[in-house]
Scaffold this motif. Structure first.
Motif, short mmCIF file in Angstrom:
data_model
loop_
_atom_site.label_atom_id
_atom_site.label_comp_id
_atom_site.label_asym_id
_atom_site.label_seq_id
_atom_site.Cartn_x
_atom_site.Cartn_y
_atom_site.Cartn_z
N GLN A 111 0.81 -1.22 0.00
CA GLN A 111 0.00 0.00 0.00
C GLN A 111 0.84 1.27 0.00
OE1 GLN A 111 -2.01 2.04 3.58
NE2 GLN A 111 -3.53 0.54 2.95
N MET A 112 0.31 2.27 -0.69
CA MET A 112 0.85 3.63 -0.65
C MET A 112 -0.32 4.57 -0.38
SD MET A 112 2.99 5.74 -3.59
CE MET A 112 1.57 6.03 -4.67
N GLN A 113 -0.10 5.59 0.44
CA GLN A 113 -1.12 6.59 0.73
C GLN A 113 -0.66 7.93 0.16
OE1 GLN A 113 -2.10 6.64 4.90
NE2 GLN A 113 -2.52 4.44 4.97
N ALA A 148 3.52 11.19 -0.72
CA ALA A 148 3.17 9.77 -0.84
C ALA A 148 3.98 8.99 0.19
CB ALA A 148 3.48 9.27 -2.24
N VAL A 149 3.30 8.10 0.91
CA VAL A 149 3.93 7.33 1.99
C VAL A 149 3.69 5.85 1.76
CG1 VAL A 149 4.03 6.92 4.47
CG2 VAL A 149 3.54 9.21 3.62
N TYR A 186 -6.51 7.26 -1.73
CA TYR A 186 -6.74 8.68 -1.94
C TYR A 186 -8.00 9.10 -1.19
CZ TYR A 186 -3.68 7.65 -5.93
OH TYR A 186 -2.66 7.21 -6.72
N ASP A 187 -8.16 10.42 -1.05
CA ASP A 187 -9.42 10.94 -0.53
C ASP A 187 -10.28 11.38 -1.72
OD1 ASP A 187 -8.20 13.26 -1.33
OD2 ASP A 187 -7.81 13.99 0.69
N LYS A 196 -6.25 6.46 6.01
CA LYS A 196 -5.24 7.27 5.34
C LYS A 196 -4.49 8.13 6.34
CE LYS A 196 -6.41 10.32 2.19
NZ LYS A 196 -5.56 11.50 2.46
N GLY A 197 -4.42 7.64 7.58
CA GLY A 197 -3.81 8.42 8.64
C GLY A 197 -2.31 8.57 8.51
N LYS A 198 -1.65 7.59 7.87
CA LYS A 198 -0.19 7.66 7.76
C LYS A 198 0.23 8.89 6.97
CE LYS A 198 0.50 2.62 7.95
NZ LYS A 198 -0.87 2.13 7.79
N VAL A 199 -0.42 9.12 5.83
CA VAL A 199 -0.02 10.25 5.00
C VAL A 199 -0.52 11.56 5.58
CG1 VAL A 199 -2.02 10.21 3.44
CG2 VAL A 199 0.18 11.07 2.62
#
Length: 345
Positions: free
Chosen positions: A123-125, A143-144, A184-185, A230-233
């Motif tokens: 996964q990437m956020q 991007a994280v 994504y949001d 999506k909290g990491k990003v």
């Protein structure tokens, strides 16, 4: 002089039938002390006044107050101030500093949100963060990677679709691979309408749909009001703003200079390699740089070219459950590719 807890233990052991000698031996105090407190039947021992202890921060508080006042209205994070204090000789911990900052600023410590952990390469956020508004805005594409917490940051003066796509290309090149999915949001450059074809079946921007397909990853939309998805990003947006952009901006302002997109992109690459990816992450307890080495092995290989995809769009169809996975060999570029940033953004 004994403590209140020791007095309580004396009374309890006495009620259990232990002799004064046995109580003294068990608690490591003299028999006369046990006898004196049992005979006096006092409720609590008398305490002598303790000398006031000094905090490891006391010597540096004038510097902290001055630095915070100097940066206003910009908010300097505890991590930035901690790094500056360490350079001055501070030997205390970050948690002590953070606690003092919460008290000094009259705020409560934030509630921790439990994040979902993912496997390497999964996964990437992705998110945008506005670093500066006004006539000359600066936005940060961030991007994280979910496993390593390694990130890529690209500063731009707009959030158009072509800019979004180019930021993705630079990100995949920097990570040396493509994750299986990206979250994504509600970016208009990504999604036209949520749940347009039923629950969980979204109508995507067709140019973006084509791009994701050509890169070989599945775009996903996070659920609204759920910071776990999506909290990491989102946390990294604050981290970049507080630990990189604002400190750099205030230093340049003090020199009578203005931070622009080109300067920010030149500086952030060095900051990623020497600071952000070398810190010990609060959750993983490892450096993102170390975990990125492992995660790169699990990423999908880069497509054979990073040139723009064809402009022809497929018919308006819902996002399929699986996108084509490209099997080309990895194509690595030297770091000089990031000289293109000034032209790309």
């Amino acid at each position: 002089m004994i403590t209140k807890e020791e007095l309580m233990k004396i009374q309890i052991l006495h009620q259990q039938g232990l002799s004064q000698r046995a109580i003294a031996k068990q608690l490591g105090i003299s028999r006369n002390t046990v006898k004196r407190y049992l005979r006096a039947k006092v409720d609590s021992p008398a305490y002598s006044a303790r000398p006031k202890t000094t905090s490891l921060l006391d010597l540096y508080k004038p510097f902290l107050h001055s630095r915070i006042a100097q940066a206003k209205p910009v908010h300097l994070s505890g991590v930035v101030l901690f790094r500056e204090l360490k350079e001055l000789g501070y030997c205390g911990g970050l948690s002590l500093l953070r606690q003092y900052l919460y008290e000094y600023r009259g705020k409560q410590a934030p509630t921790e949100v439990v994040r979902f952990e993912t496997q390497p390469g999964k996964q990437m956020q992705v998110d945008w963060g506005q670093m500066r508004g006004g006539k000359f805005p600066i936005h940060a594409f961030i991007a994280v990677l979910g496993y390593s917490r390694a990130m890529m940051v690209v500063f731009t003066d707009n959030m158009r679709y072509d800019t979004l796509e180019q930021c993705h290309r630079l990100t995949f090149d920097y990570f040396q691979g493509v994750p299986q999915e990206a979250w994504y949001d509600n970016m208009k450059t990504v999604v036209i309408e949520r749940d347009a074809y039923g629950e969980g079946k979204h109508k995507l921007n067709q140019a973006f749909y084509q791009f994701a397909k050509s890169m070989g990853y599945i775009p996903k939309l996070c659920q609204p009001y759920r910071p776990q998805t999506k909290g990491k990003v989102e946390r990294m947006v604050r981290y970049v703003r507080d630990n990189f952009f604002r400190p750099l901006n205030t230093k340049l302002e003090a020199m009578g200079e203005t931070l622009d997109v080109m300067t920010a992109n030149a500086e952030v690459m060095l900051w990623l390699e020497t600071v952000a990816h070398q810190r010990t992450h609060d959750t993983t307890k490892q450096k993102p740089a170390d975990r990125l080495v492992e995660e790169r092995l699990a990423l999908q290989p880069l497509p054979p070219t990073l040139l723009p995809v064809a402009t022809a769009l497929e018919p308006d169809v819902p996002l399929p459950s699986v996108l084509t996975t490209l099997s080309a060999q990895p194509l690595h570029h030297p770091l000089s590719i990031y000289d293109q940033l000034s032209e790309a953004v």
